[in-house]
Design a protein around this motif. Structure first.
Motif, PDB file in Angstrom:
ATOM      1  N   ASN A 159       0.826  -1.210   0.000  1.00  0.00           N
ATOM      2  CA  ASN A 159       0.000   0.000   0.000  1.00  0.00           C
ATOM      3  C   ASN A 159       0.857   1.255   0.000  1.00  0.00           C
ATOM      4  N   GLU A 160       0.160   2.404  -0.045  1.00  0.00           N
ATOM      5  CA  GLU A 160       0.853   3.696  -0.144  1.00  0.00           C
ATOM      6  C   GLU A 160       1.784   3.945   1.027  1.00  0.00           C
ATOM      7  N   GLU A 161       1.445   3.406   2.211  1.00  0.00           N
ATOM      8  CA  GLU A 161       2.254   3.683   3.388  1.00  0.00           C
ATOM      9  C   GLU A 161       3.568   2.912   3.380  1.00  0.00           C
ATOM     10  N   THR A 162       3.587   1.753   2.742  1.00  0.00           N
ATOM     11  CA  THR A 162       4.785   0.920   2.808  1.00  0.00           C
ATOM     12  C   THR A 162       5.612   0.934   1.531  1.00  0.00           C
ATOM     13  N   VAL A 163       5.016   1.272   0.394  1.00  0.00           N
ATOM     14  CA  VAL A 163       5.763   1.206  -0.860  1.00  0.00           C
ATOM     15  C   VAL A 163       6.772   2.356  -0.905  1.00  0.00           C
ATOM     16  N   LYS A 164       8.032   2.013  -1.162  1.00  0.00           N
ATOM     17  CA  LYS A 164       9.124   2.989  -1.129  1.00  0.00           C
ATOM     18  C   LYS A 164      10.188   2.620  -2.154  1.00  0.00           C
ATOM     19  N   LEU A 165      11.084   3.576  -2.401  1.00  0.00           N
ATOM     20  CA  LEU A 165      12.366   3.277  -3.025  1.00  0.00           C
ATOM     21  C   LEU A 165      13.337   3.045  -1.877  1.00  0.00           C
ATOM     22  N   HIS A 166      13.913   1.862  -1.824  1.00  0.00           N
ATOM     23  CA  HIS A 166      14.801   1.501  -0.722  1.00  0.00           C
ATOM     24  C   HIS A 166      16.255   1.717  -1.130  1.00  0.00           C
ATOM     25  N   ILE A 167      17.015   2.336  -0.244  1.00  0.00           N
ATOM     26  CA  ILE A 167      18.438   2.581  -0.467  1.00  0.00           C
ATOM     27  C   ILE A 167      19.223   1.953   0.680  1.00  0.00           C
ATOM     28  N   SER A 168      20.268   1.204   0.329  1.00  0.00           N
ATOM     29  CA  SER A 168      21.089   0.563   1.361  1.00  0.00           C
ATOM     30  C   SER A 168      22.536   0.508   0.900  1.00  0.00           C
ATOM     31  N   ASP A 169      23.390  -0.019   1.762  1.00  0.00           N
ATOM     32  CA  ASP A 169      24.827  -0.154   1.479  1.00  0.00           C
ATOM     33  C   ASP A 169      25.426   1.180   1.027  1.00  0.00           C
ATOM     34  N   LEU A 170      25.020   2.243   1.694  1.00  0.00           N
ATOM     35  CA  LEU A 170      25.467   3.593   1.350  1.00  0.00           C
ATOM     36  C   LEU A 170      26.866   3.841   1.914  1.00  0.00           C
ATOM     37  N   LYS A 171      27.791   4.219   1.037  1.00  0.00           N
ATOM     38  CA  LYS A 171      29.143   4.499   1.507  1.00  0.00           C
ATOM     39  C   LYS A 171      29.803   5.550   0.620  1.00  0.00           C
ATOM     40  N   VAL A 172      30.709   6.306   1.227  1.00  0.00           N
ATOM     41  CA  VAL A 172      31.453   7.342   0.507  1.00  0.00           C
ATOM     42  C   VAL A 172      32.702   6.724  -0.102  1.00  0.00           C
ATOM     43  N   ILE A 173      32.978   7.090  -1.357  1.00  0.00           N
ATOM     44  CA  ILE A 173      34.217   6.729  -2.022  1.00  0.00           C
ATOM     45  C   ILE A 173      34.940   8.027  -2.377  1.00  0.00           C
ATOM     46  N   GLU A 174      36.070   7.950  -3.027  1.00  0.00           N
ATOM     47  CA  GLU A 174      36.817   9.171  -3.350  1.00  0.00           C
ATOM     48  C   GLU A 174      36.001  10.074  -4.270  1.00  0.00           C
ATOM     49  N   ASN A 175      35.676  11.274  -3.755  1.00  0.00           N
ATOM     50  CA  ASN A 175      34.865  12.251  -4.495  1.00  0.00           C
ATOM     51  C   ASN A 175      33.585  11.632  -5.054  1.00  0.00           C
ATOM     52  N   GLY A 176      32.971  10.807  -4.235  1.00  0.00           N
ATOM     53  CA  GLY A 176      31.744  10.191  -4.715  1.00  0.00           C
ATOM     54  C   GLY A 176      31.040   9.390  -3.641  1.00  0.00           C
ATOM     55  N   VAL A 177      29.988   8.714  -4.065  1.00  0.00           N
ATOM     56  CA  VAL A 177      29.196   7.899  -3.154  1.00  0.00           C
ATOM     57  C   VAL A 177      28.681   6.689  -3.924  1.00  0.00           C
ATOM     58  N   GLU A 178      28.586   5.552  -3.248  1.00  0.00           N
ATOM     59  CA  GLU A 178      28.025   4.333  -3.825  1.00  0.00           C
ATOM     60  C   GLU A 178      26.858   3.867  -2.980  1.00  0.00           C
ATOM     61  N   PHE A 179      25.858   3.299  -3.622  1.00  0.00           N
ATOM     62  CA  PHE A 179      24.731   2.740  -2.875  1.00  0.00           C
ATOM     63  C   PHE A 179      23.961   1.772  -3.754  1.00  0.00           C
ATOM     64  N   TRP A 180      23.060   1.048  -3.112  1.00  0.00           N
ATOM     65  CA  TRP A 180      22.249   0.004  -3.732  1.00  0.00           C
ATOM     66  C   TRP A 180      20.791   0.423  -3.592  1.00  0.00           C
ATOM     67  N   THR A 181      20.039   0.401  -4.666  1.00  0.00           N
ATOM     68  CA  THR A 181      18.624   0.773  -4.601  1.00  0.00           C
ATOM     69  C   THR A 181      17.766  -0.396  -5.059  1.00  0.00           C
ATOM     70  N   VAL A 182      16.614  -0.537  -4.423  1.00  0.00           N
ATOM     71  CA  VAL A 182      15.656  -1.582  -4.775  1.00  0.00           C
ATOM     72  C   VAL A 182      14.251  -1.005  -4.712  1.00  0.00           C
ATOM     73  N   ALA A 183      13.434  -1.308  -5.708  1.00  0.00           N
ATOM     74  CA  ALA A 183      12.023  -0.934  -5.688  1.00  0.00           C
ATOM     75  C   ALA A 183      11.219  -2.002  -6.400  1.00  0.00           C
ATOM     76  N   ASP A 184       9.975  -2.158  -5.994  1.00  0.00           N
ATOM     77  CA  ASP A 184       9.039  -2.977  -6.755  1.00  0.00           C
ATOM     78  C   ASP A 184       8.644  -2.149  -7.968  1.00  0.00           C
ATOM     79  N   GLU A 185       9.170  -2.506  -9.138  1.00  0.00           N
ATOM     80  CA  GLU A 185       9.028  -1.628 -10.299  1.00  0.00           C
ATOM     81  C   GLU A 185       7.577  -1.486 -10.754  1.00  0.00           C
ATOM     82  N   GLN A 186       6.728  -2.465 -10.462  1.00  0.00           N
ATOM     83  CA  GLN A 186       5.321  -2.314 -10.849  1.00  0.00           C
ATOM     84  C   GLN A 186       4.541  -1.535  -9.792  1.00  0.00           C
ATOM     85  N   ARG A 187       4.709  -1.891  -8.528  1.00  0.00           N
ATOM     86  CA  ARG A 187       3.954  -1.185  -7.487  1.00  0.00           C
ATOM     87  C   ARG A 187       4.442   0.253  -7.300  1.00  0.00           C
TER      88      ARG A 187
END
Length: 318
Positions: free
Chosen positions: A271-299
């Protein structure tokens, strides 16, 4: 707001999800209809407000009957978009097939809503392809604080990215191979395999982030649900991880997680309350940032964002 007559033109699984989010929304819907650009099976039917939704064949549709059409079809079916727009109704092109047309805005809700002012040029607005929407939402909060000069992305595409039929094929192939039954020689192998997926989304991205240099690699993977992306974003400046986390935590569409997988994401959100774009494994690299994103592409990337975009369009007009 006057009652809206809305049509959905999409495959069955997506139609169901759109109807669910439409029912949860505050939009004043007078009537909902399905235009079968992809014919349903006999046992398939969508319900809205505890009533069966009428299904209309494409040859019988009168687009002028609707205030809005939510369209998730292929480029070859774009004549339906043109006919609907010419009939005076607003068309939300949910896969961005019209993105290259001059005067058609490409909008991700909360990121570039101001572009909706251009909607009436053609009565068409594009919600980008799910890969693009996910990229844009993940980068927008970051770009409010740091200018980016390059972004490298690997997209892992599940079976549901293509259709419910592809999910069924993956289920069947997995069961057959686990039981030692070989596939037909001419059958595309989905189970236990990966393959490159070729599509150019540069036009869609450039209409939202005109100067951003994005390298996107898309890979088909044997996962049923959940679009996952590994993103590496680079700036000319050192990035403060706490600033990035704070930006994401203030975005209602995003949830920061310690760990998240595509499968778990698809199973838990309804539902609207739980559906999100999830971001994890967030870390800083040299002059940058890396992360992992997951979403239910249909919902999330399609149904939720499309209904959110629809609400913004008609709230502006009321």
């Amino acid at each position: 707001m006057n009652k809206l007559n809305i049509a959905i033109a999409a495959e069955f699984d997506l139609c169901e999800k759109i109807a669910d989010f439409l029912q949860q929304s505050e939009l004043n819907v007078g009537q909902l209809s399905i235009v079968e650009i992809y014919p349903f099976n006999e046992e398939q039917g969508v319900r809205f407000n505890n009533k069966a939704v009428a299904q209309i064949a494409t040859e019988d549709v009168n687009w002028g009957d609707f205030d809005c059409v939510l369209f998730a079809g292929e480029t070859a079916q774009a004549t339906h978009i043109a006919n609907a727009a010419e009939s005076g109704c607003v068309v939300i092109d949910m896969l961005g097939v019209c993105a290259s047309i001059s005067g058609v805005p490409v909008v991700v809700p909360t990121v570039n809503d101001e572009q909706l002012g251009n909607l009436r040029q053609r009565n068409i607005v594009c919600l980008p392809n799910p890969q693009v929407s996910q990229i844009v939402l993940a980068l927008a909060s970051l770009m409010e604080h740091y200018p980016l000069n390059q972004v490298i992305i690997s997209s892992l595409l599940p079976a549901s990215y293509h259709s419910g039929e592809t999910v069924t094929k993956l289920v069947g192939q997995t069961a057959r191979l686990l039981n030692g039954i070989p596939l037909d020689e001419d059958e595309q192998r989905l189970a236990f395999d990966v393959s490159p997926h070729h599509h150019d989304f540069s036009v869609q991205l450039s209409k939202i982030f005109p100067s951003l240099n994005v390298v996107l690699h898309s890979i088909q993977v044997p996962v049923f649900y959940g679009l996952a992306q590994k993103i590496s974003a680079f700036s000319d400046y050192a990035i403060d991880i706490d600033v990035v986390k704070s930006a994401y935590q203030q975005n209602d569409f995003i949830q920061l997680d310690e760990k998240i997988t595509p499968v778990l994401n698809g199973e838990q959100e309804n539902n609207e309350e739980t559906v999100k774009l999830h971001i994890s494994d967030l870390k800083v690299i040299e002059n940058g940032v890396e992360f992992w994103t997951v979403a239910d592409e249909q919902r999330f990337n399609l149904a939720f964002l499309a209904i959110n975009l629809l609400a913004r369009i008609f709230n502006q007009q009321s």
